[in-house]
Design a protein around this motif. Sequence first.
Motif, PDB file in Angstrom:
ATOM      1  N   GLN A  16      -5.954  -8.013  -1.581  1.00  0.00           N
ATOM      2  CA  GLN A  16      -5.583  -8.195  -0.179  1.00  0.00           C
ATOM      3  C   GLN A  16      -6.079  -7.015   0.651  1.00  0.00           C
ATOM      4  O   GLN A  16      -5.555  -6.738   1.720  1.00  0.00           O
ATOM      5  N   THR A  17      -7.058  -6.318   0.160  1.00  0.00           N
ATOM      6  CA  THR A  17      -7.460  -5.034   0.715  1.00  0.00           C
ATOM      7  C   THR A  17      -7.792  -5.081   2.199  1.00  0.00           C
ATOM      8  O   THR A  17      -7.317  -4.247   2.953  1.00  0.00           O
ATOM      9  N   ASP A  18      -8.616  -6.015   2.667  1.00  0.00           N
ATOM     10  CA  ASP A  18      -9.037  -6.004   4.067  1.00  0.00           C
ATOM     11  C   ASP A  18      -7.868  -6.158   5.035  1.00  0.00           C
ATOM     12  O   ASP A  18      -7.768  -5.425   6.016  1.00  0.00           O
ATOM     13  N   ASP A  19      -6.980  -7.103   4.780  1.00  0.00           N
ATOM     14  CA  ASP A  19      -5.822  -7.278   5.654  1.00  0.00           C
ATOM     15  C   ASP A  19      -4.938  -6.042   5.641  1.00  0.00           C
ATOM     16  O   ASP A  19      -4.450  -5.598   6.682  1.00  0.00           O
ATOM     17  N   ILE A  20      -4.734  -5.473   4.472  1.00  0.00           N
ATOM     18  CA  ILE A  20      -3.909  -4.280   4.348  1.00  0.00           C
ATOM     19  C   ILE A  20      -4.570  -3.109   5.070  1.00  0.00           C
ATOM     20  O   ILE A  20      -3.913  -2.375   5.817  1.00  0.00           O
ATOM     21  N   LEU A  21      -5.866  -2.921   4.878  1.00  0.00           N
ATOM     22  CA  LEU A  21      -6.573  -1.826   5.548  1.00  0.00           C
ATOM     23  C   LEU A  21      -6.544  -1.983   7.068  1.00  0.00           C
ATOM     24  O   LEU A  21      -6.437  -1.000   7.794  1.00  0.00           O
ATOM     25  N   ARG A  22      -6.613  -3.202   7.534  1.00  0.00           N
ATOM     26  CA  ARG A  22      -6.542  -3.448   8.986  1.00  0.00           C
ATOM     27  C   ARG A  22      -5.173  -3.021   9.530  1.00  0.00           C
ATOM     28  O   ARG A  22      -5.081  -2.367  10.563  1.00  0.00           O
ATOM     29  N   LEU A  23      -4.105  -3.375   8.828  1.00  0.00           N
ATOM     30  CA  LEU A  23      -2.761  -2.962   9.240  1.00  0.00           C
ATOM     31  C   LEU A  23      -2.601  -1.444   9.182  1.00  0.00           C
ATOM     32  O   LEU A  23      -2.030  -0.835  10.096  1.00  0.00           O
ATOM     33  N   ILE A  24      -3.091  -0.823   8.121  1.00  0.00           N
ATOM     34  CA  ILE A  24      -3.012   0.634   7.999  1.00  0.00           C
ATOM     35  C   ILE A  24      -3.788   1.292   9.137  1.00  0.00           C
ATOM     36  O   ILE A  24      -3.328   2.269   9.729  1.00  0.00           O
ATOM     37  N   THR A  25      -4.945   0.756   9.468  1.00  0.00           N
ATOM     38  CA  THR A  25      -5.764   1.300  10.561  1.00  0.00           C
ATOM     39  C   THR A  25      -5.011   1.255  11.884  1.00  0.00           C
ATOM     40  O   THR A  25      -4.943   2.253  12.609  1.00  0.00           O
ATOM     41  N   ALA A  71       0.853  -1.188   0.000  1.00  0.00           N
ATOM     42  CA  ALA A  71       0.000   0.000   0.000  1.00  0.00           C
ATOM     43  C   ALA A  71       0.884   1.231   0.000  1.00  0.00           C
ATOM     44  O   ALA A  71       2.031   1.197   0.437  1.00  0.00           O
ATOM     45  N   CYS A  72       0.330   2.334  -0.490  1.00  0.00           N
ATOM     46  CA  CYS A  72       1.026   3.608  -0.436  1.00  0.00           C
ATOM     47  C   CYS A  72       0.022   4.706  -0.146  1.00  0.00           C
ATOM     48  O   CYS A  72      -1.176   4.549  -0.392  1.00  0.00           O
ATOM     49  N   GLY A  86     -14.349  18.441   9.330  1.00  0.00           N
ATOM     50  CA  GLY A  86     -13.602  17.985  10.497  1.00  0.00           C
ATOM     51  C   GLY A  86     -12.977  19.138  11.256  1.00  0.00           C
ATOM     52  O   GLY A  86     -12.384  20.032  10.670  1.00  0.00           O
ATOM     53  N   GLU A  87     -13.144  19.125  12.543  1.00  0.00           N
ATOM     54  CA  GLU A  87     -12.608  20.170  13.416  1.00  0.00           C
ATOM     55  C   GLU A  87     -11.382  19.655  14.145  1.00  0.00           C
ATOM     56  O   GLU A  87     -11.354  18.516  14.589  1.00  0.00           O
ATOM     57  N   GLY A  88     -10.390  20.497  14.304  1.00  0.00           N
ATOM     58  CA  GLY A  88      -9.240  20.175  15.116  1.00  0.00           C
ATOM     59  C   GLY A  88      -8.135  19.464  14.365  1.00  0.00           C
ATOM     60  O   GLY A  88      -8.284  19.072  13.207  1.00  0.00           O
ATOM     61  N   PRO A  89      -7.005  19.287  15.052  1.00  0.00           N
ATOM     62  CA  PRO A  89      -5.830  18.685  14.419  1.00  0.00           C
ATOM     63  C   PRO A  89      -6.027  17.206  14.116  1.00  0.00           C
ATOM     64  O   PRO A  89      -6.819  16.523  14.769  1.00  0.00           O
ATOM     65  N   CYS A  90      -5.281  16.734  13.117  1.00  0.00           N
ATOM     66  CA  CYS A  90      -5.382  15.321  12.749  1.00  0.00           C
ATOM     67  C   CYS A  90      -4.181  14.903  11.913  1.00  0.00           C
ATOM     68  O   CYS A  90      -3.446  15.732  11.389  1.00  0.00           O
ATOM     69  N   LEU A  91      -4.034  13.606  11.784  1.00  0.00           N
ATOM     70  CA  LEU A  91      -3.172  12.996  10.786  1.00  0.00           C
ATOM     71  C   LEU A  91      -4.094  12.651   9.624  1.00  0.00           C
ATOM     72  O   LEU A  91      -5.103  11.972   9.824  1.00  0.00           O
ATOM     73  N   PHE A  92      -3.801  13.153   8.441  1.00  0.00           N
ATOM     74  CA  PHE A  92      -4.630  12.871   7.274  1.00  0.00           C
ATOM     75  C   PHE A  92      -3.901  11.893   6.376  1.00  0.00           C
ATOM     76  O   PHE A  92      -2.734  12.100   6.031  1.00  0.00           O
ATOM     77  N   LEU A  93      -4.574  10.827   5.999  1.00  0.00           N
ATOM     78  CA  LEU A  93      -4.028   9.850   5.055  1.00  0.00           C
ATOM     79  C   LEU A  93      -4.617  10.154   3.688  1.00  0.00           C
ATOM     80  O   LEU A  93      -5.780   9.871   3.423  1.00  0.00           O
ATOM     81  N   GLY A  94      -3.819  10.745   2.832  1.00  0.00           N
ATOM     82  CA  GLY A  94      -4.269  11.109   1.496  1.00  0.00           C
ATOM     83  C   GLY A  94      -3.848  10.082   0.472  1.00  0.00           C
ATOM     84  O   GLY A  94      -2.798   9.455   0.591  1.00  0.00           O
ATOM     85  N   ARG A  95      -4.686   9.906  -0.515  1.00  0.00           N
ATOM     86  CA  ARG A  95      -4.386   9.073  -1.678  1.00  0.00           C
ATOM     87  C   ARG A  95      -3.913   7.672  -1.293  1.00  0.00           C
ATOM     88  O   ARG A  95      -2.871   7.206  -1.726  1.00  0.00           O
ATOM     89  N   VAL A  96      -4.703   7.022  -0.476  1.00  0.00           N
ATOM     90  CA  VAL A  96      -4.386   5.656  -0.032  1.00  0.00           C
ATOM     91  C   VAL A  96      -4.712   4.697  -1.166  1.00  0.00           C
ATOM     92  O   VAL A  96      -5.832   4.689  -1.682  1.00  0.00           O
ATOM     93  N   HIS A  97      -3.737   3.905  -1.553  1.00  0.00           N
ATOM     94  CA  HIS A  97      -3.928   2.879  -2.583  1.00  0.00           C
ATOM     95  C   HIS A  97      -3.362   1.574  -2.043  1.00  0.00           C
ATOM     96  O   HIS A  97      -2.268   1.550  -1.486  1.00  0.00           O
ATOM     97  N   THR A  98      -4.119   0.503  -2.237  1.00  0.00           N
ATOM     98  CA  THR A  98      -3.700  -0.803  -1.744  1.00  0.00           C
ATOM     99  C   THR A  98      -3.529  -1.774  -2.904  1.00  0.00           C
ATOM    100  O   THR A  98      -4.141  -1.618  -3.959  1.00  0.00           O
ATOM    101  N   LEU A  99      -2.703  -2.766  -2.658  1.00  0.00           N
ATOM    102  CA  LEU A  99      -2.531  -3.837  -3.619  1.00  0.00           C
ATOM    103  C   LEU A  99      -3.869  -4.562  -3.766  1.00  0.00           C
ATOM    104  O   LEU A  99      -4.489  -4.920  -2.769  1.00  0.00           O
ATOM    105  N   PRO A 100      -4.343  -4.747  -4.965  1.00  0.00           N
ATOM    106  CA  PRO A 100      -5.622  -5.442  -5.144  1.00  0.00           C
ATOM    107  C   PRO A 100      -5.587  -6.863  -4.563  1.00  0.00           C
ATOM    108  O   PRO A 100      -4.535  -7.469  -4.443  1.00  0.00           O
TER     109      PRO A 100
END
Length: 187
Positions: free
Chosen positions: A88-97, A59-60, A72-86
């Motif tokens: 395997q999405t759920d496992d990858i998204l779980r790790l990213i989360t 993923a990138c 959205g109000e207040g400070p945050c970490l924003f994950l922009g342009r998330v792309h995952t390897l086709p």
Amino acid sequence: MRTLRTNVEREDAVALVQDRQRRLTVRGLPAPAQADTPALFRAPQTKPAGLFEDGKLLACMIPERDPDLEWGEGPCLFLGRVHTLPDQTDDILRLITLWASDFAARLDLPLVRTETLARHTLDAEPIAALLRRLTDMGWDVRGSGPGREGDRVARLELAAEHRSGLSALIGCRVHEPQTSQDERGSA
């Protein structure tokens, strides 16, 4: 998870993005309309990150601190342009989360935010199925509207949480993200 530092890593990210966009288009699913996402992963001023396993890019994304969002109000970490390897999405998204929640907490940020394309209402497939999976992982849906690039998106938030022991599952060598103001000041 680490910052993409070499041209080879950035080109791997470009290939992953292009492959993902091609697969979305072939399947009739939404792909970003306006942004030249591959070019953003090549641009030297961006600091993209990638999730690797055994040297393979899974993923990138482009993490940012306190970006200019219309929602959205207040400070945050924003994950922009998330792309995952086709395929395997759920496992990858779980790790990213897990990683994003912990990384935001280590940066003393209360939230992680991201956007995902949603061309139709949020209860229409295929976005509804994705949002159900993401809410099961801890994300909260904060409605829909125009995203940073003008596309209609679902807006997502995740609470930051220190996750002791996570380093046994996923390492982190990601730079501290710049704020949108830092990026404008250096342009």
